[in-house]
Design a protein around this motif. Structure first.
Motif, short mmCIF file in Angstrom:
data_model
loop_
_atom_site.label_atom_id
_atom_site.label_comp_id
_atom_site.label_asym_id
_atom_site.label_seq_id
_atom_site.Cartn_x
_atom_site.Cartn_y
_atom_site.Cartn_z
N GLU A 58 0.78 -1.30 0.03
CA GLU A 58 0.01 -0.12 -0.13
C GLU A 58 0.87 1.45 0.12
O GLU A 58 0.18 2.39 0.04
N GLY A 59 2.16 1.27 -0.18
CA GLY A 59 3.02 2.22 -0.08
C GLY A 59 3.31 2.83 1.18
O GLY A 59 3.96 3.91 1.32
N GLY A 60 2.91 2.22 2.12
CA GLY A 60 3.35 2.71 3.65
C GLY A 60 4.49 2.02 4.37
O GLY A 60 4.85 0.82 3.75
N ALA A 61 5.14 2.54 5.28
CA ALA A 61 6.03 1.93 5.81
C ALA A 61 5.67 0.63 6.78
O ALA A 61 4.47 0.66 7.26
N VAL A 62 6.12 -0.42 6.94
CA VAL A 62 5.69 -1.54 7.69
C VAL A 62 5.79 -1.32 9.13
O VAL A 62 6.74 -0.89 9.65
N ASP A 63 4.54 -1.55 9.71
CA ASP A 63 4.50 -1.34 11.32
C ASP A 63 5.15 -2.33 11.99
O ASP A 63 5.20 -3.57 11.72
N ASP A 64 5.78 -2.44 13.11
CA ASP A 64 6.42 -3.14 14.01
C ASP A 64 5.35 -3.96 14.83
O ASP A 64 5.66 -4.37 15.87
N ASP A 65 4.06 -3.45 14.86
CA ASP A 65 2.97 -4.47 15.74
C ASP A 65 3.11 -5.64 15.23
O ASP A 65 3.49 -5.91 14.34
N GLU A 66 2.59 -6.47 16.30
CA GLU A 66 2.78 -7.92 16.13
C GLU A 66 1.30 -8.64 15.81
O GLU A 66 1.23 -9.66 16.19
N ASP A 67 0.57 -8.00 14.87
CA ASP A 67 -0.58 -8.85 14.45
C ASP A 67 -0.17 -9.62 13.42
O ASP A 67 0.84 -9.34 12.46
N GLU A 68 -1.35 -10.19 12.76
CA GLU A 68 -0.94 -11.28 11.83
C GLU A 68 -0.67 -10.45 10.22
O GLU A 68 0.04 -10.64 9.60
N GLU A 69 -1.50 -9.55 10.13
CA GLU A 69 -1.61 -8.54 9.10
C GLU A 69 -0.35 -7.91 8.78
O GLU A 69 0.55 -7.85 7.60
#
Length: 107
Positions: A58-69
């Motif tokens: 989607e052109g965004g930075a990858v989050d470091d949250d730990e959900d499956e998505e």
């Protein structure tokens, strides 16, 4: 390597300087084009290294949250970065940077 190429071209004076400029522009252009094709942005060149940021679908930075998505997004983005690195190696290794037409990589 680059030092040997610079040394050789410097013997030609101003013509060698122009040739070196063309080589550097070809190298950087090739690296930027390959990187962009894998959703990466070249942030900085430093010596023989470059700093690249890769983005998700989607052109965004990858989050470091730990959900499956986010984990799946990180996996895909990491795979893009690895594939980009392999293509960069190939591009640098198989290019006639001086444009002398002999098909040999000039390094």
């Amino acid at each position: 390597g680059f030092t040997a190429l610079t040394s050789e071209l410097s013997k030609k004076g101003a013509v060698g300087t122009e040739e070196l400029t063309l080589v550097i522009n070809r190298v950087f252009t090739s690296l930027i084009e390959v990187t962009s094709s894998w959703r990466g942005d070249v942030v900085k060149f430093a010596g023989d290294a470059m700093l690249v940021l890769f983005y998700d679908d989607e052109g965004g930075a990858v989050d470091d949250d730990e959900d499956e998505e986010d984990e799946e997004s990180l996996r895909k983005t990491t795979l893009c970065a690895c594939r980009c690195a392999l293509q960069l190696i190939s591009a640098v290794s198989n290019t006639d940077w001086l444009g002398n037409g002999d098909g040999e990589a000039t390094r």
